[in-house]
Enzyme design. Sequence first.
Site: not given
Length: 447
Positions: A100, A239, A243
Site C-alpha cells: 500500500s 497511494d 485503494d
Amino acid sequence: MARLFGTDGVRGIANSELTPQLAFEIGRAGAFVLTEGTHRPKIIIGRDSRISGDMLECALTAGLTSVGAEVISVGIIPTPAVAYLTRLYSANAGVVISASHNPVEYNGIKFFDKNGYKLPDEVENKIEKIMKEKIELPVPTGTGIGVRRECAEAQRDYIEFLKSTIEGDLKGLKIVLDCAYGASSTTAPILFKELGADVILYAAEPLGEKINVDCGSTHPEKLQELVLKNGADLGLAFDGDADRLIAVDEKGNIVDGDHIMVICGIYLKTHGKLKNNTVVVTVMSNIGLDIALKQHEINIVKTKVGDRYVIEEMIKGDYSIGGEQSGHIIFSEHNTTGDGEITALKVAKLLKESGKPLSEISSCMVSYPQVLVNAKVKNELKFEYMRDEDINREIEKLKNCMKGEGRVLIRPSGTEPLVRVMVEGKDHSKIKAMAKELAALIEKKLN
C-alpha cells in the site's frame, strides 16, 4: 510465531520478514482454506509496482499451484481491481501483493474471498492455524498440479468498469494525477484521458524503486505545487496500490478522506442515494466531520481503525458510503473495498456538475486541529490504561475542559509497543499540551 495477519493482510520488509518461503506457505494455506473442496480452484493474483513483487509473486504462485489452484496473473494493477476482477471472472479467491502506502522495502499479501471482500479475522485465523501447526495439506501430482496463466484483458476490463461508475464525461476539467509510481499508473492516466479531462501526470510510471517516494497520497506536496503551477481545477493523489485517494483543491489545499466523505455523503443524500441516511467512519475521523454531517441531518456510525471494519459495518447496516480520513473510501454500489479511482471519479464528476470550485464545495466541513502523541508502553501493558484510576480521571478532566468542542481518544497500537493519545479541539497549542501531559502520565503509570 506471532500473529501473522495485521489489520490489512500480512506485511513486512520483503526478503527479510516477508520471505519467499513465507509467501509460499501463505499461498498453500490460503488456497486450501478459501477453496477447500473445489477441484482446480481459480485464484486471481495482482500486485503493485514495487521491485520485490516479482520475487513474491513467483513464490506465492508456487504455493497456490502446489495445492492444485489455477492462478490467473493480472500483473501490476490496483488492489480494488483484484476485488472486482475476482467477481467478474467468477474466481474462487483473489490475492494482492502490495504494501500500500509503505516504503519500497516493504511488501504485503492480502486475500479477497470469492465475493471480493477482505477476509474476516476467523478466516485469517484458519490460515494461520495451518501454518503454525504445520497441518498437512493435499499434495497433488501429475495433472493435479495447478497451472498459471496471464490475463491480458484485466486492465481494460477494470478501466471499463471504472467508467461505468459515473455518468457522462469529464471534459472541461484540468486535473493533475499523482500515481505514486504505483499500480494506478497502469490505469488512471488512460481512464481520465478517455473521459476527456485535460490531464497532467506526475509519478505516473510503475517504477518499483520509487513507489511512494515523495509522491502519492502520503506526500502530496508536489501535487499541490503542480495544481497551482498549472492552474488546475483539481489534483488527485493515489497511494501505491490505489485503494486510497487524497485530493487537492484549485488553491492547493488538501482535501482529505473526511472532507471527501462529507461532500459525497451530502451529494448522495441530495440525490436520494444515501442508503439509510448514514455515513460509516472510523474513530479517527475529525470531529469536524461529525458537525458537518449532523448539520445536514446525516447519521454517523463509527468503527475501529481499518477499512475492513468499515466495510463489515456497511454490509451489516446496508450503507452506501464509508471510509477513513486517510482516503480509503468505499462506495458499496460499485466495489467491495476502498477504491481510489472510483473516489477520484466521484469527486471530479461532482465538481463538473456543480460548476463550483472544490475549495467552495469542501468548505461545508471545517477540520478541527488534531494532535497525536505516542506513549511508549510494553506490549503486555498497553490496555492497562483502562483500569488505572489516575489516567481515567485525567481523561475525564480533559473532556470536561473541552465542553463538547473536542475529544480525547486513546488507542493502543496494533503492531508496536505504543499507546497513541489523540486530542482534538479548536486551540492547537492547548490540545498539544494536553496530549503531551496525558501521554507522559500514561508512560509514568504503566511502566
